[in-house]
Design a protein around this motif. Structure first.
Motif, mmCIF file in Angstrom:
data_model
loop_
_atom_site.group_PDB
_atom_site.id
_atom_site.type_symbol
_atom_site.label_atom_id
_atom_site.label_comp_id
_atom_site.label_asym_id
_atom_site.label_seq_id
_atom_site.Cartn_x
_atom_site.Cartn_y
_atom_site.Cartn_z
ATOM 1 N N ASP A 169 6.078 -6.840 -7.190
ATOM 2 C CA ASP A 169 4.984 -6.441 -6.294
ATOM 3 C C ASP A 169 5.475 -5.781 -5.009
ATOM 4 O OD1 ASP A 169 3.033 -7.495 -7.998
ATOM 5 O OD2 ASP A 169 3.315 -9.513 -7.178
ATOM 6 N N SER A 172 -1.160 -10.007 4.040
ATOM 7 C CA SER A 172 -1.910 -10.842 3.093
ATOM 8 C C SER A 172 -0.976 -11.412 2.030
ATOM 9 C CB SER A 172 -3.031 -10.032 2.448
ATOM 10 O OG SER A 172 -2.516 -8.925 1.736
ATOM 11 N N TYR A 173 0.078 -10.650 1.680
ATOM 12 C CA TYR A 173 1.077 -11.128 0.723
ATOM 13 C C TYR A 173 1.784 -12.370 1.280
ATOM 14 C CZ TYR A 173 4.961 -10.650 -2.626
ATOM 15 O OH TYR A 173 5.890 -10.854 -3.615
ATOM 16 N N GLU A 231 -3.700 -5.317 -1.359
ATOM 17 C CA GLU A 231 -2.674 -6.303 -0.995
ATOM 18 C C GLU A 231 -1.630 -5.667 -0.087
ATOM 19 O OE1 GLU A 231 -2.850 -9.324 -1.096
ATOM 20 O OE2 GLU A 231 -1.297 -10.389 -2.188
ATOM 21 N N VAL A 232 -1.540 -6.130 1.163
ATOM 22 C CA VAL A 232 -0.570 -5.612 2.127
ATOM 23 C C VAL A 232 0.407 -6.732 2.485
ATOM 24 C CG1 VAL A 232 -2.125 -3.855 3.085
ATOM 25 C CG2 VAL A 232 -2.146 -6.169 4.025
ATOM 26 N N ILE A 233 1.405 -6.405 3.285
ATOM 27 C CA ILE A 233 2.466 -7.375 3.567
ATOM 28 C C ILE A 233 1.898 -8.638 4.216
ATOM 29 C CG2 ILE A 233 4.479 -7.796 5.014
ATOM 30 C CD1 ILE A 233 5.425 -5.002 4.439
ATOM 31 N N ASN A 248 0.970 0.064 -0.125
ATOM 32 C CA ASN A 248 -0.364 -0.184 0.434
ATOM 33 C C ASN A 248 -0.314 -0.322 1.954
ATOM 34 O OD1 ASN A 248 -1.520 -0.165 -2.099
ATOM 35 N ND2 ASN A 248 -1.380 -2.368 -2.360
ATOM 36 N N THR A 249 0.660 -1.074 2.437
ATOM 37 C CA THR A 249 0.775 -1.305 3.889
ATOM 38 C C THR A 249 1.016 0.003 4.633
ATOM 39 O OG1 THR A 249 1.746 -3.466 3.417
ATOM 40 C CG2 THR A 249 1.964 -2.629 5.655
ATOM 41 N N ASN A 268 4.509 -2.008 -4.488
ATOM 42 C CA ASN A 268 3.058 -1.868 -4.375
ATOM 43 C C ASN A 268 2.557 -2.353 -3.010
ATOM 44 O OD1 ASN A 268 0.380 -1.358 -5.455
ATOM 45 N ND2 ASN A 268 0.149 -3.577 -5.432
ATOM 46 N N VAL A 269 3.060 -3.521 -2.589
ATOM 47 C CA VAL A 269 2.652 -4.075 -1.289
ATOM 48 C C VAL A 269 3.102 -3.174 -0.147
ATOM 49 C CG1 VAL A 269 3.047 -5.993 0.295
ATOM 50 C CG2 VAL A 269 2.596 -6.457 -2.114
ATOM 51 N N THR A 295 -8.275 -7.395 5.773
ATOM 52 C CA THR A 295 -7.887 -7.452 4.361
ATOM 53 C C THR A 295 -8.513 -8.654 3.665
ATOM 54 O OG1 THR A 295 -5.768 -6.425 4.921
ATOM 55 C CG2 THR A 295 -5.920 -7.522 2.792
#
Length: 303
Positions: free
Chosen positions: A69, A257-258, A253-255, A76-77, A72-73, A240
């Motif tokens: 992930d 929220s991850y 999904e960003v850093i 998105n961020t 992807n994360v 988010t």
């Protein structure tokens, strides 16, 4: 040396009394908790504590960089933050200049108040409003259907590809008015005689803005730009969490929220702390690079 230090200290004792409480509070609440960062290098267990948990070195960082992930994360961020920066940042400057140019005092205050208002609403309230507006029977779909721009309702928040735009535009709606405050304060400090002289020379409004207003607030623009770059990996956790759902998770999904999901929901404190440190290091690096570039290009910087 000691006598000189004592002499300087006593000569500024009023300022020292004001400054030292802030320094002590900053050390206690900002620097002492940073000792907890050590769990990023441990297989931390709350039962074993800092001293009893196994030391694993950089394993948590390697696990994050190798995580399926990760890209992807990170994408998105960076994507959401860059859209907010590229659209929202210049929009704040433009709005501040337009508000300053308004001559009708009542309309000027009304515009400022309306633009500031969303900032004081929490993301919980705004998230409920946006979810309602973008729903199948919400305001946006009703408008598009009534104007025959679409034939069937669109579930915007279930469309992962639309999430970046929803996050960007909703954040701009909330913060663009509040972001104009510093620019308006800086514009207010410009010497009015400069505008009068420009008018006498025949400069129209656009030339007055280009040659007087913007150069006069250049330092504030640079300062705010650097602050925005420094927080580019922070894509607003509150926003988010209220707009995220299982359908748009791939693009929402960003850093932050991850880290939240890993640290609190799954209890993987060491891995979440390692991700947080990675984000902070990248943010500081971006800030230093941006500061260097602005110093070279415009001779303005924050340090």
């Amino acid at each position: 040396m000691k006598s000189k230090f004592k002499q300087q200290f006593l000569s500024q004792w009023e300022l020292q009394v004001l400054v030292w409480p802030s320094i002590i509070l900053m050390i206690v609440f900002s620097f002492v908790p940073m000792l907890g960062l050590i769990i990023a290098f441990q297989d931390y267990s709350p039962l074993s504590g800092f001293t009893g948990s196994e030391f694993v070195g950089l394993d948590n960082f390697k696990a994050f960089l190798g995580d399926k992930d990760f890209y992807n994360v990170l994408t998105n961020t960076l994507g959401i933050s860059l859209m907010k920066l590229l659209i929202g940042f210049p929009l704040e400057i433009v709005l501040a200049i337009l508000i300053n140019e308004l001559r009708l005092v009542f309309f000027k205050k009304f515009t400022q108040t309306i633009s500031y208002l969303p900032h004081f609403l929490s993301w919980v309230i705004l998230g409920g409003m946006i979810t309602s507006w973008l729903g199948s029977s919400g305001l946006v779909n009703s408008f598009l259907l009534s104007t025959h721009l679409i034939t069937e309702p669109i579930s915007f928040l279930s469309n992962a590809n639309a999430y970046w735009w929803i996050a960007t535009l909703s954040d701009i709606w909330k913060e663009v008015g509040w972001g104009t405050i510093l620019y308006l304060a800086a514009i207010t400090g410009i010497d009015p005689s400069l505008y009068e002289a420009a008018k006498v020379d025949g400069a129209k409004i656009l030339k007055r803005i280009w040659y007087i207003t913007i150069p006069s607030i250049k330092n504030i623009i640079v300062l705010m730009f650097l602050l925005r770059v420094g927080s580019i990996l922070g894509a607003n956790l509150d926003q988010t969490l209220v707009l995220q759902n299982s359908s748009n998770m791939l693009r929402s999904e960003v850093i932050d929220s991850y880290v939240y999901h890993l640290g609190l929901a799954q209890g993987d404190f060491s891995f979440a702390t390692a991700v947080g440190i990675f984000s902070s290091v990248v943010s500081v690096t971006l800030l230093l690079v941006a500061n260097f570039l602005t110093k070279k290009l415009s001779d303005s910087s924050i340090f």
